[in-house]
Design a protein around this motif. Structure first.
Motif, mmCIF file in Angstrom:
data_model
loop_
_atom_site.group_PDB
_atom_site.id
_atom_site.type_symbol
_atom_site.label_atom_id
_atom_site.label_comp_id
_atom_site.label_asym_id
_atom_site.label_seq_id
_atom_site.Cartn_x
_atom_site.Cartn_y
_atom_site.Cartn_z
ATOM 1 N N GLY A 102 4.914 66.954 40.719
ATOM 2 C CA GLY A 102 4.662 65.751 41.577
ATOM 3 C C GLY A 102 5.457 64.898 41.880
ATOM 4 N N SER A 103 5.290 63.672 42.526
ATOM 5 C CA SER A 103 6.305 62.666 42.816
ATOM 6 C C SER A 103 6.826 61.781 41.784
ATOM 7 C CB SER A 103 5.903 61.922 44.237
ATOM 8 O OG SER A 103 4.661 61.215 43.704
ATOM 9 N N GLY A 104 6.199 61.933 40.883
ATOM 10 C CA GLY A 104 6.297 60.886 39.738
ATOM 11 C C GLY A 104 7.653 61.166 38.792
ATOM 12 N N LYS A 105 8.421 60.133 38.604
ATOM 13 C CA LYS A 105 9.743 60.363 38.105
ATOM 14 C C LYS A 105 9.483 60.503 36.496
ATOM 15 C CE LYS A 105 11.967 59.772 41.735
ATOM 16 N NZ LYS A 105 12.588 61.233 42.504
ATOM 17 N N LEU A 108 6.830 59.095 34.352
ATOM 18 C CA LEU A 108 5.640 58.317 35.195
ATOM 19 C C LEU A 108 4.821 59.252 35.979
ATOM 20 C CD1 LEU A 108 8.164 55.659 36.944
ATOM 21 C CD2 LEU A 108 6.296 55.276 35.278
ATOM 22 N N HIS A 109 4.152 60.203 34.974
ATOM 23 C CA HIS A 109 3.263 61.111 35.489
ATOM 24 C C HIS A 109 2.169 61.387 34.475
ATOM 25 C CE1 HIS A 109 5.653 63.688 32.837
ATOM 26 N NE2 HIS A 109 6.792 63.246 33.647
ATOM 27 N N GLY A 110 1.248 62.199 34.633
ATOM 28 C CA GLY A 110 0.095 62.536 33.879
ATOM 29 C C GLY A 110 -0.919 63.225 34.355
ATOM 30 N N ASP A 111 -1.833 63.483 33.776
ATOM 31 C CA ASP A 111 -1.906 63.582 32.197
ATOM 32 C C ASP A 111 -1.716 65.021 31.724
ATOM 33 O OD1 ASP A 111 -2.629 60.971 31.844
ATOM 34 O OD2 ASP A 111 -4.697 61.094 31.986
ATOM 35 N N GLY A 112 -2.205 66.033 32.389
ATOM 36 C CA GLY A 112 -1.923 67.319 31.872
ATOM 37 C C GLY A 112 -3.276 68.403 32.277
ATOM 38 N N ILE A 113 -3.056 69.609 31.753
ATOM 39 C CA ILE A 113 -3.813 70.690 31.861
ATOM 40 C C ILE A 113 -4.391 71.248 30.634
ATOM 41 C CG2 ILE A 113 -4.189 73.104 32.525
ATOM 42 C CD1 ILE A 113 -2.118 72.594 34.669
ATOM 43 N N ALA A 114 -5.848 71.504 30.411
ATOM 44 C CA ALA A 114 -6.008 72.115 29.218
ATOM 45 C C ALA A 114 -6.719 73.503 29.501
ATOM 46 C CB ALA A 114 -7.299 71.088 28.542
ATOM 47 N N PHE A 233 -16.893 80.914 27.181
ATOM 48 C CA PHE A 233 -16.201 81.097 28.310
ATOM 49 C C PHE A 233 -14.859 80.511 28.377
ATOM 50 C CE2 PHE A 233 -20.998 80.390 28.574
ATOM 51 C CZ PHE A 233 -21.369 81.316 29.656
ATOM 52 N N PHE A 234 -14.042 81.016 29.309
ATOM 53 C CA PHE A 234 -12.891 80.585 29.812
ATOM 54 C C PHE A 234 -12.746 79.647 30.913
ATOM 55 C CE2 PHE A 234 -11.820 84.936 27.650
ATOM 56 C CZ PHE A 234 -10.996 84.417 26.538
ATOM 57 N N GLY A 235 -11.829 78.718 30.796
ATOM 58 C CA GLY A 235 -11.855 77.739 31.767
ATOM 59 C C GLY A 235 -10.496 76.880 31.589
ATOM 60 N N ALA A 236 -10.241 75.973 32.709
ATOM 61 C CA ALA A 236 -9.216 75.409 32.758
ATOM 62 C C ALA A 236 -9.604 73.982 33.455
ATOM 63 C CB ALA A 236 -8.133 75.892 33.503
ATOM 64 N N SER A 237 -8.869 72.999 32.826
ATOM 65 C CA SER A 237 -9.364 71.505 33.643
ATOM 66 C C SER A 237 -8.001 70.623 33.411
ATOM 67 C CB SER A 237 -10.227 70.953 32.682
ATOM 68 O OG SER A 237 -10.090 70.744 31.347
ATOM 69 N N ALA A 238 -8.137 69.611 34.425
ATOM 70 C CA ALA A 238 -7.053 68.635 34.293
ATOM 71 C C ALA A 238 -7.634 67.257 34.717
ATOM 72 C CB ALA A 238 -5.886 69.347 35.106
ATOM 73 N N ALA A 239 -6.753 66.325 34.497
ATOM 74 C CA ALA A 239 -7.154 64.879 34.715
ATOM 75 C C ALA A 239 -5.884 64.199 34.865
ATOM 76 C CB ALA A 239 -8.066 64.352 33.454
ATOM 77 N N THR A 240 -6.136 62.861 35.825
ATOM 78 C CA THR A 240 -4.856 62.127 35.917
ATOM 79 C C THR A 240 -5.537 60.762 35.814
ATOM 80 O OG1 THR A 240 -5.518 61.667 38.217
ATOM 81 C CG2 THR A 240 -3.817 63.467 37.584
ATOM 82 N N GLY A 241 -4.805 59.845 35.308
ATOM 83 C CA GLY A 241 -5.294 58.497 34.729
ATOM 84 C C GLY A 241 -4.598 57.565 35.827
ATOM 85 N N ASP A 242 -3.724 56.480 35.536
ATOM 86 C CA ASP A 242 -3.158 55.605 36.253
ATOM 87 C C ASP A 242 -1.785 56.371 36.780
ATOM 88 O OD1 ASP A 242 -4.714 53.506 35.659
ATOM 89 O OD2 ASP A 242 -3.665 52.958 33.839
ATOM 90 N N LEU A 243 -1.618 57.193 36.065
ATOM 91 C CA LEU A 243 -0.476 58.076 36.489
ATOM 92 C C LEU A 243 -1.080 59.482 36.869
ATOM 93 C CD1 LEU A 243 2.232 57.399 34.101
ATOM 94 C CD2 LEU A 243 2.268 56.211 36.177
ATOM 95 N N SER A 244 -0.150 60.440 37.764
ATOM 96 C CA SER A 244 -0.779 61.593 38.437
ATOM 97 C C SER A 244 0.195 62.797 38.664
ATOM 98 C CB SER A 244 -1.477 61.246 39.649
ATOM 99 O OG SER A 244 -0.382 60.786 40.688
ATOM 100 N N ASP A 245 -0.102 63.799 38.807
ATOM 101 C CA ASP A 245 0.546 65.060 38.958
ATOM 102 C C ASP A 245 -0.401 66.101 39.871
ATOM 103 O OD1 ASP A 245 3.106 65.216 38.589
ATOM 104 O OD2 ASP A 245 3.036 65.592 36.439
ATOM 105 N N ASN A 246 0.188 66.975 40.660
ATOM 106 C CA ASN A 246 -0.462 68.061 41.144
ATOM 107 C C ASN A 246 -0.578 69.112 39.680
ATOM 108 O OD1 ASN A 246 -0.853 67.493 43.849
ATOM 109 N ND2 ASN A 246 1.497 67.723 43.856
#
Length: 337
Positions: A102-105, A108-114, A233-246
């Motif tokens: 992402g563009s965050g330095k 200054l990015h978040g939150d991650g993948i589970a 079941f297998f899966g993947a999820s992700a979330a962003t808050g005040d900070l973000s990422d792809n």
């Protein structure tokens, strides 16, 4: 005659080498052991909400021909993708190719993948886009530090958690209270491919990473005594808050591990097993601990101070008692003479 024996010996050696290569090849992506019904690969055919689909997605997830983007580089997004086919393998290894960018330095990015192996799927919630108090296994690729007091580790940080449905993930402490193990790994904004492997076999959970473009696995987590049921079941999820990422998933490939089990293990109903870690304290035992810690809480500053103070007092008491005993012995000796 000697030539025949040598030939038979060479043939036997060749067979043994071939068998060893096959065994080693499983973790290197042996296509023979790839379970396609549990794998997600380009161009992601079979993804969608139709009855014949093997993968379904929710939230902000975007499926393209090159990647599955769980969240865009925007605030307050949640997305997930889940296998619709329950897994009944007792021993398996999941290889995940992912990309977090992402563009965050820095910081200054978040939150991650589970990454998940759980009883329920497609339930959005506060834990990296999935529900809390889940049943099963979670691997967290956490890119943002929430606990400013926990400076003993660097982020991004990869950790594992096994839950029987009674424990909540503590975001404020970055999941420390329920963590089984973890490691730091530079997984964000890399110019090369990044991979993670989760192996579960004979009650042992191992997590490995390949994020340095060296084409070799590096151990991150290795813990025994883990009990996981089949039929999850297998899966993947992700979330962003005040900070973000792809948060992108490139592929998820599941391999069956060829492992022999005892007759008792084979006759066990693996679907009835409760997720647990036998080497650590069960959440049900934490009656006095509302957080449901799997293990004892780490020593904080004041606890260390109290321990040092008690140790110092113990030393002083021992010294005083020793001096008194020595003085009495001296007086007794003087009376004797």
């Amino acid at each position: 005659m000697g030539g025949c024996r040598a030939l038979r010996g060479s043939a036997l050696l060749f067979v043994l080498l071939e068998l060893s290569l096959v065994c080693c090849d499983i973790t290197d992506g042996n296509a023979e052991h790839l379970k396609r019904e549990h794998s997600l690969t380009k161009p992601y055919q079979g993804v969608g909400s139709s009855p014949s689909s093997q993968w379904d997605f929710s939230g902000s997830t975007l499926v393209t021909s090159s990647y599955v983007r769980l969240t865009p580089d925007e605030r307050s997004k949640q997305g997930s993708i889940w296998n619709t086919v329950p897994c009944y393998l007792k021993d398996w290894e999941m290889h995940v190719q992912f990309k977090i960018h992402g563009s965050g330095k820095k910081n200054l990015h978040g939150d991650g993948i589970a990454l998940w192996y759980t009883k329920d799927r497609l339930h959005s919630g506060p834990v990296f886009g999935n529900q809390d108090q889940f049943l099963g296994l979670a691997i967290f690729l956490d890119t943002f530090r929430n606990d400013l007091h926990g400076m003993d580790r660097s982020f991004p940080y990869i950790s594992a958690m096994v839950n029987n449905g009674s424990v909540s993930y503590d975001h404020g402490k970055d999941g420390r209270s329920s963590e089984l193990g973890g490691c730091s790994a530079e997984i964000r904004n890399r110019d090369h491919d990044t991979y993670l492997a989760i192996r579960y076999s004979k009650g042992r959970l191992t997590v490995m990473v390949d994020v340095d473009d060296k084409n070799e696995w590096k151990e991150c987590i290795d813990i025994g005594g883990v009990r996981l049921p089949t039929g999850y079941f297998f899966g993947a999820s992700a979330a962003t808050g005040d900070l973000s990422d792809n948060h992108d998933i490139i592929s998820m490939k599941l391999y069956q591990l060829m492992v022999e089990h005892t007759a008792e293990e084979e006759n066990l109903d693996w679907t009835k097993i409760e997720p647990s870690v036998s080497l650590l304290k069960s959440p049900k035992d934490n009656i006095d601990d509302p957080t449901g810690n799997f293990r004892g809480t780490p020593l904080t500053g004041w606890k260390v101070f109290l321990l040092l103070l008690c140790a110092l007092l113990g030393i002083v008491v021992c010294a005083v008692v020793g001096a008194v005993v020595f003085q009495r012995r001296q007086e007794r000796n003087k009376r004797f003479y």
